[in-house]
Write an enzyme that holds these catalytic residues in place. Structure first.
Site, mmCIF file in Angstrom:
data_model
loop_
_atom_site.group_PDB
_atom_site.id
_atom_site.type_symbol
_atom_site.label_atom_id
_atom_site.label_comp_id
_atom_site.label_asym_id
_atom_site.label_seq_id
_atom_site.Cartn_x
_atom_site.Cartn_y
_atom_site.Cartn_z
ATOM 1 C CD1 TRP A 113 -10.660 15.784 1.107
ATOM 2 C CD2 TRP A 113 -8.433 15.568 1.216
ATOM 3 N NE1 TRP A 113 -10.146 16.072 -0.141
ATOM 4 C CE2 TRP A 113 -8.787 15.938 -0.106
ATOM 5 C CE3 TRP A 113 -7.084 15.380 1.507
ATOM 6 C CZ2 TRP A 113 -7.840 16.131 -1.121
ATOM 7 C CZ3 TRP A 113 -6.143 15.565 0.498
ATOM 8 C CH2 TRP A 113 -6.524 15.941 -0.802
ATOM 9 C CD1 TRP A 160 -2.626 -1.895 1.289
ATOM 10 C CD2 TRP A 160 -3.381 -0.074 0.225
ATOM 11 N NE1 TRP A 160 -3.907 -2.144 0.852
ATOM 12 C CE2 TRP A 160 -4.393 -1.052 0.199
ATOM 13 C CE3 TRP A 160 -3.631 1.163 -0.380
ATOM 14 C CZ2 TRP A 160 -5.635 -0.831 -0.414
ATOM 15 C CZ3 TRP A 160 -4.853 1.382 -1.000
ATOM 16 C CH2 TRP A 160 -5.841 0.408 -1.014
HETATM 17 C C1 LIG Z 1 -5.609 9.078 7.195
HETATM 18 C C2 LIG Z 1 -4.352 8.236 7.113
HETATM 19 C C3 LIG Z 1 -3.120 8.863 6.966
HETATM 20 C C4 LIG Z 1 -1.944 8.091 6.856
HETATM 21 N N1 LIG Z 1 -0.742 8.739 6.742
HETATM 22 C C5 LIG Z 1 0.394 7.997 6.607
HETATM 23 C C6 LIG Z 1 1.651 8.634 6.475
HETATM 24 O O1 LIG Z 1 1.772 9.865 6.426
HETATM 25 N N2 LIG Z 1 2.768 7.836 6.395
HETATM 26 C C7 LIG Z 1 2.681 6.473 6.415
HETATM 27 O O2 LIG Z 1 3.721 5.799 6.343
HETATM 28 N N3 LIG Z 1 1.492 5.854 6.512
HETATM 29 C C8 LIG Z 1 0.352 6.570 6.614
HETATM 30 N N4 LIG Z 1 -0.856 5.923 6.742
HETATM 31 C C9 LIG Z 1 -0.908 4.460 6.558
HETATM 32 C C10 LIG Z 1 -0.792 3.602 7.826
HETATM 33 O O3 LIG Z 1 -1.682 4.047 8.803
HETATM 34 C C11 LIG Z 1 0.625 3.554 8.403
HETATM 35 O O4 LIG Z 1 1.562 3.255 7.393
HETATM 36 C C12 LIG Z 1 0.721 2.462 9.481
HETATM 37 O O5 LIG Z 1 -0.203 2.707 10.504
HETATM 38 C C13 LIG Z 1 2.124 2.422 10.031
HETATM 39 O O6 LIG Z 1 2.209 1.532 11.107
HETATM 40 P P1 LIG Z 1 3.113 0.235 11.031
HETATM 41 O O7 LIG Z 1 4.466 0.604 10.556
HETATM 42 O O8 LIG Z 1 2.997 -0.460 12.323
HETATM 43 O O9 LIG Z 1 2.368 -0.572 9.880
HETATM 44 P P2 LIG Z 1 2.357 -2.123 9.531
HETATM 45 O O10 LIG Z 1 0.939 -2.580 9.654
HETATM 46 O O11 LIG Z 1 3.381 -2.863 10.276
HETATM 47 O O12 LIG Z 1 2.680 -2.126 7.969
HETATM 48 C C14 LIG Z 1 4.015 -2.233 7.464
HETATM 49 C C15 LIG Z 1 4.320 -1.039 6.586
HETATM 50 O O13 LIG Z 1 3.450 -0.995 5.470
HETATM 51 C C16 LIG Z 1 3.148 0.357 5.131
HETATM 52 N N5 LIG Z 1 1.696 0.552 5.263
HETATM 53 C C17 LIG Z 1 0.850 -0.128 6.067
HETATM 54 N N6 LIG Z 1 -0.418 0.298 5.861
HETATM 55 C C18 LIG Z 1 -0.365 1.246 4.911
HETATM 56 C C19 LIG Z 1 -1.344 2.065 4.268
HETATM 57 N N7 LIG Z 1 -2.653 1.956 4.541
HETATM 58 N N8 LIG Z 1 -0.930 2.970 3.350
HETATM 59 C C20 LIG Z 1 0.383 3.089 3.038
HETATM 60 N N9 LIG Z 1 1.349 2.341 3.616
HETATM 61 C C21 LIG Z 1 0.982 1.437 4.537
HETATM 62 C C22 LIG Z 1 3.901 1.240 6.105
HETATM 63 O O14 LIG Z 1 5.116 1.626 5.506
HETATM 64 C C23 LIG Z 1 4.146 0.295 7.281
HETATM 65 O O15 LIG Z 1 5.269 0.625 8.050
HETATM 66 C C24 LIG Z 1 -2.037 6.675 6.867
HETATM 67 C C25 LIG Z 1 -3.291 6.073 7.013
HETATM 68 C C26 LIG Z 1 -4.436 6.839 7.134
HETATM 69 C C27 LIG Z 1 -5.764 6.154 7.280
#
Ligand SMILES: Cc1cc2nc3c(=O)[nH]c(=O)nc-3n(C[C@H](O)[C@H](O)[C@H](O)COP(=O)(O)OP(=O)(O)OC[C@H]3O[C@@H](n4cnc5c(N)ncnc54)[C@H](O)[C@@H]3O)c2cc1C
Length: 488
Positions: A364, A283
């Site tokens: 948004w 994603w």
């Molecule tokens: C409104 C909104 C704003 C967001 N803004 C950002 C942002 O500025 N930067 C950001 O990195 N993510 C963003 N995200 C996506 C996501 O919420 C985070 O990447 C995720 O919560 C990071 O936590 P984690 O590293 O534990 O994710 P994990 O669940 O461990 O996922 C592994 C990696 O996958 C990527 N990833 C996971 N989910 C998403 C997703 N939905 N979209 C894009 N990449 C994803 C991230 O790089 C993450 O570190 C956003 C989501 C929403 C709903």
């Protein structure tokens, strides 16, 4: 022959193709980072990102010195001027870097490459931050993907996993020393007021911090990722997002490590947990591709009819949302987690974003801007794509009429109230039955839990059902006839 190694969002030694290329010659390498707030189209890093950057640069400098380098040279932008000055000072014959994919960065790279080559200097760039680059990945019609599932299927099936690149054992320094800004002089970290105590407690920026977090996830979270990733009260996700954003770890490193760990733990490299985890990593990739092909993603809805959406302007409501004082516990818990730690669980990001857009009818872009300033993982592509996804105005977006109910979302994903209790401690004594809707608790329950609604914790700033009806009415302004049919 001296090579200038321009670090950007690739702040690591291992699996870093530009660094490996520069070090392989055995000739002097000058590692440089340029703080360039002017070239990034009003998207200069926000407060939490700057806090992270300080730690990451400090760690990288330390790691480079261990290789024999004199350390990271720090200069302020514009990048093109800073690079030209450094080339002149070092008589460098080559400048190498890893690419970024934001529209402003793509334009900047083009200008810098052309300028260097015009002077007979080698300019070479590499991919260190994506699984596959947007310029080389398209659907069967040669068009960019706008839907995630085919994008992910094609990525998995067609993109080969590259061989890892080891960190170099040595980096030859330049004989003479070079002037560098002092990191402290950039004032990236807050002093008064110092709002970063929670960030200090939660994070270790830098390559070693990234590897440690990856290892913890591989040991404790990978195999249960599919079941636990939506539960904000548990440490069920990797927490790698800021490390990935700053390039302290690359997505292929994460990919290989996940597959290897699953194979060792279960004999199957693609267990459901790994498959789901890697699809989330994809994603991030999909978002980068969307931004590359649709450069207005951070500022304009991809679906143009959303330009007509009747957003409200309400500073009081926006402030209540930002401060975590909306009266909806799961929303407030998320906003307070964000403020304290610079990060918020993905499920809760979706809930708070939906609340801002649909319950409060606020634009948004207001939410996107707040996240940009407060997230340590603030990423132009992922942030913009995710906000547009929730708003319903983006590619492959959630339909606008799907409005998260913050009460049932809380009950479903935080059933024991652990997440709310942690971030909204004033509700900590309420029972699981009412903790996601304290206004439904009886006077006796509230009094036993020492909660005075309206004093210790706000009453809801909008009624869920009234807000839902208002949001659907607003949507009617912009919908085509066909979409109205689908919504019914
Ligand atoms: C409104 C909104 C704003 C967001 N803004 C950002 C942002 O500025 N930067 C950001 O990195 N993510 C963003 N995200 C996506 C996501 O919420 C985070 O990447 C995720 O919560 C990071 O936590 P984690 O590293 O534990 O994710 P994990 O669940 O461990 O996922 C592994 C990696 O996958 C990527 N990833 C996971 N989910 C998403 C997703 N939905 N979209 C894009 N990449 C994803 C991230 O790089 C993450 O570190 C956003 C989501 C929403 C709903």
């Amino acid at each position: 022959m001296t090579t200038l190694l321009w670090f950007r969002s690739d702040l690591r030694l291992a699996d870093n193709p530009a660094l490996a290329y520069a070090a392989a010659s055995g000739e002097p390498v000058v590692p440089v980072f340029i703080l360039d707030d002017q070239d990034c189209d009003a998207w200069a890093p926000g407060g939490a990102s700057r806090w992270w950057l300080h730690g990451s640069l400090s760690a990288l400098d330390h790691d480079l010195r261990k290789l024999g380098s004199h350390g990271l040279i720090l200069r302020r932008g514009p990048a093109q001027d800073a690079i030209a000055a450094l080339v002149a000072q070092t008589q460098a014959k080559a400048v190498v870097w890893n690419r970024r994919y934001e529209p402003w960065a793509v334009a900047l790279d083009g200008r810098i490459k052309a300028g260097l080559r015009a002077k007979g200097i080698e300019a070479r760039s590499f991919n260190a931050t994506l699984l596959c680059e947007p310029s080389t990945f398209a659907n069967l019609q040669g068009q960019p993907y706008k839907v995630f599932t085919p994008f992910w299927k094609s990525l998995r099936a067609t993109v080969p996993v590259p061989t890892p690149i080891a960190a170099p054992a040595h980096m030859t320094p330049l004989a003479k020393s070079l002037a560098s800004d002092a990191l402290a002089s950039w004032a990236l970290r807050p002093t008064r007021p110092d709002w970063a105590g929670g960030l200090n407690a939660h994070w270790t920026p830098g390559e070693a911090g990234a590897q440690a977090r990856l290892q913890t996830f591989l040991d404790d979270g990978l195999l249960t990722y599919r079941e636990r990733r939506n539960l904000p009260g548990q440490a069920g996700t990797s927490g790698l997002s800021p490390h990935l954003h700053f390039g302290e770890i690359g997505p292929w490193q994460v990919w290989r490590a996940a597959v290897t760990a699953a194979s060792a733990q279960t004999g199957d490299p693609m267990t459901p947990g790994v498959e789901t985890f890697l699809s989330e990593v994809a994603w991030r990739e999909f978002s980068a591709h969307l931004l590359f092909h649709f450069p207005t993603l951070p500022t304009a809805p991809l679906r143009p009819q959303f330009e007509r959406f009747p957003w409200r302007v309400d500073a009081k409501a926006l402030s209540a949302w930002q401060k975590g004082l909306t009266g909806y516990p799961i929303v407030d818990a998320g906003m307070r987690q964000l403020w304290t730690t610079g990060w918020m669980h993905n499920r809760v990001r979706m809930i708070v974003a939906s609340f801002l857009i649909k319950h409060l009818l606020l634009d948004w872009r207001d939410g996107e801007a707040w996240f940009w300033d407060t997230l340590v993982d603030a990423d132009l592509a992922s942030n913009a794509a995710s906000w547009q996804w929730v708003a319903g105005s983006g590619a492959d977006a959630a339909p606008y009429f799907r409005i998260f109910n913050p009460i049932t979302q809380g009950e479903k994903f935080d059933p024991d109230g652990a997440y709310v209790r942690r971030w909204v401690p004033e509700l900590g004594r309420l029972s699981n039955g009412v903790i996601h809707a304290p206004w439904t608790a009886s006077a006796i329950e509230l009094s036993a839990a020492q909660v005075r609604l309206g004093q210790d914790y706000p009453r809801p700033i909008v009624d869920h059902f009234v807000a839902r009806a208002r949001a659907l009415e607003a949507l009617a302004h912009i919908k085509t006839d066909r979409e109205q049919d689908v919504a019914r």
